[in-house]
Design an enzyme around this catalytic site. Sequence first.
Site, PDB file in Angstrom:
ATOM      1  N   ASN A 152       0.894  -0.976  -0.050  1.00 55.89           N
ATOM      2  CA  ASN A 152       0.055  -0.021  -0.050  1.00 55.89           C
ATOM      3  C   ASN A 152       0.941   1.149   0.006  1.00 55.89           C
ATOM      4  O   ASN A 152       1.899   1.075   0.499  1.00 55.89           O
ATOM      5  CB  ASN A 152      -0.912  -0.092   1.185  1.00 55.89           C
ATOM      6  CG  ASN A 152      -1.950  -1.119   1.054  1.00 55.89           C
ATOM      7  OD1 ASN A 152      -2.090  -1.582  -0.028  1.00 55.89           O
ATOM      8  ND2 ASN A 152      -2.594  -1.444   2.186  1.00 55.89           N
ATOM      9  N   VAL A 153       0.365   2.257  -0.595  1.00 55.66           N
ATOM     10  CA  VAL A 153       0.979   3.587  -0.778  1.00 55.66           C
ATOM     11  C   VAL A 153       0.375   4.617   0.272  1.00 55.66           C
ATOM     12  O   VAL A 153       0.668   5.807   0.142  1.00 55.66           O
ATOM     13  CB  VAL A 153       1.185   3.933  -2.088  1.00 55.66           C
ATOM     14  CG1 VAL A 153       1.712   3.084  -2.926  1.00 55.66           C
ATOM     15  CG2 VAL A 153      -0.345   4.204  -2.661  1.00 55.66           C
TER      16      VAL A 153
ATOM     17  N   HIS B 131       6.030  -0.223  -2.464  1.00 53.83           N
ATOM     18  CA  HIS B 131       5.464   0.481  -3.559  1.00 53.83           C
ATOM     19  C   HIS B 131       5.500   1.962  -3.510  1.00 53.83           C
ATOM     20  O   HIS B 131       4.729   2.592  -4.222  1.00 53.83           O
ATOM     21  CB  HIS B 131       3.840  -0.149  -3.978  1.00 53.83           C
ATOM     22  CG  HIS B 131       3.897  -1.473  -4.667  1.00 53.83           C
ATOM     23  ND1 HIS B 131       2.589  -2.123  -4.663  1.00 53.83           N
ATOM     24  CD2 HIS B 131       4.817  -2.442  -4.991  1.00 53.83           C
ATOM     25  CE1 HIS B 131       3.011  -3.492  -5.108  1.00 53.83           C
ATOM     26  NE2 HIS B 131       4.283  -3.758  -5.264  1.00 53.83           N
TER      27      HIS B 131
ATOM     28  N   CYS C 258      10.207  19.645 -12.294  1.00 55.31           N
ATOM     29  CA  CYS C 258      10.961  19.593 -11.537  1.00 55.31           C
ATOM     30  C   CYS C 258      12.054  20.731 -11.367  1.00 55.31           C
ATOM     31  O   CYS C 258      12.404  21.506 -12.379  1.00 55.31           O
ATOM     32  CB  CYS C 258      12.018  18.464 -11.744  1.00 55.31           C
ATOM     33  SG  CYS C 258      13.533  18.195 -11.114  1.00 55.31           S
TER      34      CYS C 258
ATOM     35  N   CYS D 111      15.557  19.985 -12.909  1.00 57.02           N
ATOM     36  CA  CYS D 111      15.795  19.612 -14.520  1.00 57.02           C
ATOM     37  C   CYS D 111      14.569  19.950 -15.386  1.00 57.02           C
ATOM     38  O   CYS D 111      14.601  19.940 -16.508  1.00 57.02           O
ATOM     39  CB  CYS D 111      16.103  18.051 -14.880  1.00 57.02           C
ATOM     40  SG  CYS D 111      14.600  17.090 -14.659  1.00 57.02           S
TER      41      CYS D 111
ATOM     42  N   THR E  48      -4.565  -8.806   0.380  1.00 58.51           N
ATOM     43  CA  THR E  48      -4.103  -8.886  -0.939  1.00 58.51           C
ATOM     44  C   THR E  48      -4.402 -10.068  -1.907  1.00 58.51           C
ATOM     45  O   THR E  48      -4.540 -11.133  -1.359  1.00 58.51           O
ATOM     46  CB  THR E  48      -2.365  -8.909  -0.697  1.00 58.51           C
ATOM     47  OG1 THR E  48      -1.799  -8.963  -1.993  1.00 58.51           O
ATOM     48  CG2 THR E  48      -1.713  -9.988   0.072  1.00 58.51           C
ATOM     49  N   SER E  49      -4.782  -9.769  -2.885  1.00 59.32           N
ATOM     50  CA  SER E  49      -5.069 -10.874  -3.953  1.00 59.32           C
ATOM     51  C   SER E  49      -3.999 -11.759  -4.378  1.00 59.32           C
ATOM     52  O   SER E  49      -4.201 -12.741  -5.106  1.00 59.32           O
ATOM     53  CB  SER E  49      -5.572 -10.077  -5.309  1.00 59.32           C
ATOM     54  OG  SER E  49      -4.588  -9.312  -5.783  1.00 59.32           O
TER      55      SER E  49
ATOM     56  N   ALA F  21     -10.488  -8.184   7.551  1.00 64.12           N
ATOM     57  CA  ALA F  21      -9.085  -8.092   8.302  1.00 64.12           C
ATOM     58  C   ALA F  21      -9.288  -7.322   9.589  1.00 64.12           C
ATOM     59  O   ALA F  21      -8.691  -7.547  10.722  1.00 64.12           O
ATOM     60  CB  ALA F  21      -8.012  -7.359   7.390  1.00 64.12           C
TER      61      ALA F  21
END
Length: 258
Positions: free
Chosen positions: A112-113, A129, A157, A160, A198-199, A241
Site C-alpha cells: 500500500n502507498v 510500492h 522539477c 531539470c 492482498t489478491s 481484516a
Amino acid sequence: MNEGPAAHSPLAVAPELLNALRAATRIVALTGAGVSAESGVPTFRDAQTGLWARYRAEDLATPEAFARDPALVWDWYAWRRELVARAAPNPAHHALAALETRCAEFTLITQNVDGLHRRAGSRRLIELHGDLFRTCCSRERRVVECWKATEQRPPACPRCGAPLRPDVVWFGETLPQDALASAFELSGGCDVFLCVGTSALVQPAASLPLAALQAGALVVEINLDETALSPHARFTLRGPAGVLLPMLLAAAWPSARN
Ligand code: NAD
C-alpha cells in the site's frame, strides 16, 4: 477458517495457530489494498466513483498513462491523496502495530502507498510500492520536497524541468531493489507469515508468501475471498481484516491490551 482442506468458523481459532504466534521470534506480515478497505480507501478492484468512474485504476497507475496524459494521472493522484488524508487507520492497521510489540522481530511489508500503517504506529515497515504523499522527478527519480507553485499540472522539477510524479511504483515498473531484497530475506527466514488483504497476484510481492512457504514458515492468509495463495496456506481466515486481526491477537494474548 480453513485449516488444510477442512473449513471452520473464523471464531474457532486453532490452538496450533495461536501457539505458533506466541512462540514465533520472527513474524512477517504482507498487506495489500484490502487492509485499508475498511478505512474507506478503495482497492483497485472497487469501481471508481465520481469524476473517475469512467477510468479503470489499473489504466491510470502506469508509466504509459503518465506519458499519454500526465495531467490526468497527476489529478487522479491528488484525488487519491485527499481521500486517504480524510481516512483513518482501522482496527487491522492497529492490530498489526500491536503485533510489532508482541514479537521479537516483526516486520510489516506493505504494497500500500497510503501511509495508514505508519499512522497506526507501525515502525518496522517496508513500503514496497512507495508513498502517495512523496513526489519525485519523473526523469531522475529523485525525491522533490518543494517546487514552484504554478498552474502547470504536473509541476516541473526545480532542477531539470521534467514533470514531477508521485513516488509510487506503477504497474510495469521495477521495485526499489534494497526494499525488495530485504523483503525476500525476511520472508525466507520467518517462523510465521501473515498475508492480509492482498489478491496475491501482483508480482513480485506475490512471491513473498511462496518464499516463506518454501522455507517452512507457517503461512496464514486473511482475506474476504479465496486467492491464488489460499490452497497453499496452512490457515485461511475468511472475513474482514479489521475484525479477524484484532480477534487473532486477543485470542493469542488474552491478557494483553491489543
Ligand atoms: P488488490 O486490490 O488486488 O486485492 C485486494 C484484496 O483484498 C482482495 O483479495 C480482496 O478480496 C481483499 N479484501 C478486500 N477487502 C478486504 C477486507 N476488508 N479484509 C480482508 N481482505 C479484503 O490489492 P493488492 O493485492 O494490494 O494489489 C493491488 C495493487 O494496488 C498493489 O500494488 C497496491 O499497491 C495498489 N493499491 C494500493 C492501495 C492503497 O495504498 N490503499 C489501494 C489500491 C491499490
